[in-house]
Design a protein around this motif. Structure first.
Motif, short mmCIF file in Angstrom:
data_model
loop_
_atom_site.label_atom_id
_atom_site.label_comp_id
_atom_site.label_asym_id
_atom_site.label_seq_id
_atom_site.Cartn_x
_atom_site.Cartn_y
_atom_site.Cartn_z
N VAL A 1 12.19 -7.02 -2.02
CA VAL A 1 12.60 -6.85 -0.61
C VAL A 1 11.41 -6.67 0.33
CG1 VAL A 1 14.94 -6.00 -1.06
CG2 VAL A 1 13.03 -4.37 -1.05
N ALA A 2 10.21 -6.41 -0.23
CA ALA A 2 9.04 -6.28 0.62
C ALA A 2 7.77 -6.52 -0.17
CB ALA A 2 8.99 -4.87 1.24
N THR A 3 6.85 -7.30 0.42
CA THR A 3 5.50 -7.43 -0.15
C THR A 3 4.53 -7.30 1.02
OG1 THR A 3 5.56 -9.82 0.12
CG2 THR A 3 6.19 -8.97 -2.04
N GLY A 4 3.29 -7.00 0.71
CA GLY A 4 2.27 -6.90 1.77
C GLY A 4 2.64 -5.86 2.81
N ALA A 5 3.31 -4.81 2.38
CA ALA A 5 3.80 -3.79 3.31
C ALA A 5 3.08 -2.47 3.09
CB ALA A 5 5.30 -3.61 3.10
N VAL B 1 0.87 -1.18 0.00
CA VAL B 1 0.00 0.00 0.00
C VAL B 1 0.91 1.23 0.00
CG1 VAL B 1 -1.77 1.27 1.27
CG2 VAL B 1 -1.76 -1.25 1.29
N VAL B 2 0.82 2.04 -1.04
CA VAL B 2 1.68 3.21 -1.15
C VAL B 2 0.92 4.44 -0.65
CG1 VAL B 2 2.99 4.66 -2.74
CG2 VAL B 2 2.93 2.18 -3.09
N LEU B 3 1.51 5.12 0.32
CA LEU B 3 0.91 6.34 0.86
C LEU B 3 1.50 7.55 0.16
CD1 LEU B 3 0.89 5.45 4.67
CD2 LEU B 3 -0.87 5.04 2.96
N PRO B 4 0.74 8.65 0.03
CA PRO B 4 -0.56 8.91 0.65
C PRO B 4 -1.78 8.36 -0.08
CG PRO B 4 0.16 10.87 -0.53
CD PRO B 4 1.27 9.86 -0.64
N ASP B 5 -1.67 7.89 -1.34
CA ASP B 5 -2.92 7.57 -2.07
C ASP B 5 -3.60 6.30 -1.58
OD1 ASP B 5 -1.31 5.64 -3.23
OD2 ASP B 5 -1.08 6.71 -5.13
N GLY B 6 -2.82 5.40 -0.95
CA GLY B 6 -3.44 4.21 -0.37
C GLY B 6 -3.69 3.08 -1.34
N ASP B 7 -3.17 3.19 -2.57
CA ASP B 7 -3.35 2.10 -3.55
C ASP B 7 -2.25 1.06 -3.38
OD1 ASP B 7 -5.39 3.63 -4.60
OD2 ASP B 7 -4.11 4.57 -6.11
N VAL B 8 -2.60 -0.21 -3.67
CA VAL B 8 -1.59 -1.26 -3.68
C VAL B 8 -0.84 -1.16 -5.01
CG1 VAL B 8 -1.17 -3.74 -3.66
CG2 VAL B 8 -2.93 -2.76 -2.19
N ARG B 9 0.48 -1.00 -4.94
CA ARG B 9 1.26 -0.82 -6.17
C ARG B 9 2.58 -1.57 -6.07
NH1 ARG B 9 1.29 5.35 -6.11
NH2 ARG B 9 3.42 5.10 -6.83
N ASP B 10 3.17 -1.77 -7.24
CA ASP B 10 4.53 -2.29 -7.32
C ASP B 10 5.46 -1.12 -7.63
OD1 ASP B 10 4.52 -5.46 -7.46
OD2 ASP B 10 2.73 -4.74 -8.54
N LEU B 11 6.58 -1.08 -6.94
CA LEU B 11 7.60 -0.07 -7.22
C LEU B 11 8.92 -0.79 -7.49
CD1 LEU B 11 6.96 2.46 -4.29
CD2 LEU B 11 6.06 2.61 -6.62
N TRP B 12 9.64 -0.32 -8.47
CA TRP B 12 10.99 -0.82 -8.73
C TRP B 12 11.96 0.33 -8.51
CZ3 TRP B 12 6.68 -2.39 -11.26
CH2 TRP B 12 6.45 -3.79 -11.33
N ALA C 1 2.70 -2.50 9.10
CA ALA C 1 1.28 -2.25 9.36
C ALA C 1 0.95 -0.84 8.87
CB ALA C 1 0.97 -2.40 10.85
N ASP C 2 -0.32 -0.50 8.91
CA ASP C 2 -0.78 0.77 8.36
C ASP C 2 -0.60 1.89 9.39
OD1 ASP C 2 -2.08 2.91 7.21
OD2 ASP C 2 -3.90 1.79 6.67
N PRO C 3 0.33 2.85 9.15
CA PRO C 3 0.53 3.92 10.13
C PRO C 3 -0.66 4.86 10.24
CG PRO C 3 1.85 4.31 8.16
CD PRO C 3 1.23 2.96 8.00
#
Length: 390
Positions: A68-72, A40-51, A365-367
């Motif tokens: 290096v991270a999933t479900g984060a 989940v990428v903040l601030p928009d809150g969408d689940v995304r992949d980043l490289w 977890a979700d801050p």
């Protein structure tokens, strides 16, 4: 309301960072890692992949990337909007101490620092790829014998303009004035600068492309300096409703440093015997501090998270400041104040968009649901490299 209350030309441009903060991979950096994260990428809150490649974020798949991270939960790197790298209780520090301060901030997830005055030049940090990016204000500018010893350049008012010019050139687009301090003759806080002179100095800084901020505890200094065209206020405990309204209208920034305000009772006790008026004043400012800062937030003043680390406050405590801010606003507001909104205000490239700096913090977890999560980063990634693990 005068266009200069926004970032002067050039300051909001990424080029400013390109020349003053080194390339994404500074000399001596290890081979670039290719990393992949999903969450989940903040601030928009969408689940995304980043490289992450060559110090930058990519939103299209990159071959050979290590996940290096999933479900984060992934947030743009934290920003300490009022921090002093290179300063301790006695004044300037040596290079190893300054480096340890910067590393303490980084390990806690702070990857961009607005240094609000330091007696030493820390530009050497820009060449260190594993240390946070810093935007400096040069040295504090104070009146002779009217501030903490060994912190500031101490001058008389007639040389204020010349000193502002000097510090505007020494910093990275900010100048820091000490707006008020105890006046032993008055036995209380009083402004350090005549209002008309402060206005001329602020105008001169703007001509040089720098923004001006000031340390203000009491009522009078903040009232005068906001009307004089200042760009930011530090602490702001003396704000009244009319000044808050003007700050909101002009979008003058406020870094309340709530952690440091916790020391007001101690300052009051220390001054009680010799300066009872000052002591009573500091206690009154302290008693209404949360109400004052809450009013500023409600009115739409842009408020940013700053710890005032250095001096007597330890480095690496931005999560505490974010928690205190959440108490007078909301977790989402406080997180923005210590991350994406602060980055935009300082002119950093768009947080976590394609081509942005790969400076980010990863949580388990979700801050937004529990702001204390910010105390426990799983990964801290700076310039595309993992620099700390929880």
């Amino acid at each position: 309301m005068g266009h200069h209350h926004h970032a002067p030309p050039g300051l909001g441009e990424p080029e400013f960072f390109a020349h003053s903060h080194g390339s994404a991979v500074a000399s001596g950096a290890p081979e670039s890692q290719r990393l992949h994260l999903r969450g989940v990428v903040l601030p928009d809150g969408d689940v995304r992949d980043l490289w992450l490649v060559d110090g930058l974020v990519r939103t299209e798949p990159v071959a050979d990337a290590t996940t290096v991270a999933t479900g984060a939960w992934i947030m743009p790197g934290l920003v300490d909007a009022h921090c002093h790298v290179g300063l301790d209780a006695r004044g300037g520090v040596d290079r190893p101490t300054a480096e340890a301060q910067a590393r303490a901030d980084r390990d806690a997830g702070t990857l961009l620092i607005r240094d609000a005055g330091s007696p030493i030049d820390t530009h050497w940090i820009d060449a260190e790829p594993d240390l946070p990016r810093i935007i400096r204000a040069g040295r504090h500018i104070a009146r002779t014998a009217r501030y903490i010893r060994n912190y500031a350049v101490e001058i008389e008012p007639e040389t204020l303009l010349a000193e502002v010019e000097r510090q505007a050139r020494a910093g990275d687009g900010w100048v820091k004035l000490v707006g008020d301090w105890i006046d032993r003759d008055a036995g209380d806080l009083t402004p350090l600068w005549p209002a008309d002179l402060a206005a001329a100095a602020i105008e001169r800084a703007h001509e040089l492309g720098a923004r001006v901020t000031a340390h203000c505890f009491g009522e009078e200094s903040v009232h005068q300096l906001v009307r004089a065209g200042i760009d930011g206020i530090e602490h702001g405990t003396g704000l009244d409703d009319s000044t808050i309204e003007l700050m909101a209208q002009r979008q003058v920034a406020l870094a309340p440093t709530l952690i440091n305000l916790e020391n007001f009772p101690k300052y009051a006790d220390a001054g009680q015997a010799k300066f009872p008026r000052y002591a009573a004043h500091m206690r009154a400012l302290y008693a209404r501090r949360l109400e004052t800062i809450g009013k500023a937030i409600d009115a739409g003043v842009p408020v940013f998270a700053g710890t005032d680390a250095g001096g007597t406050v330890p480095h690496g405590r931005l999560a505490v400041e974010i928690g205190l801010l959440a108490g007078v606003s909301t977790p989402e507001y406080a997180l923005g104040a210590g991350s994406w909104r602060s980055r935009a205000w300082l002119g950093a490239p768009d947080a976590l968009a394609d081509g942005a700096w790969a400076d980010l913090v990863v949580y388990d977890a979700d801050p937004r649901a529990d702001v204390t999560v910010v105390h426990r980063p799983r990964l801290v990634v700076l310039r595309g490299r993992v620099v700390a693990r929880g």
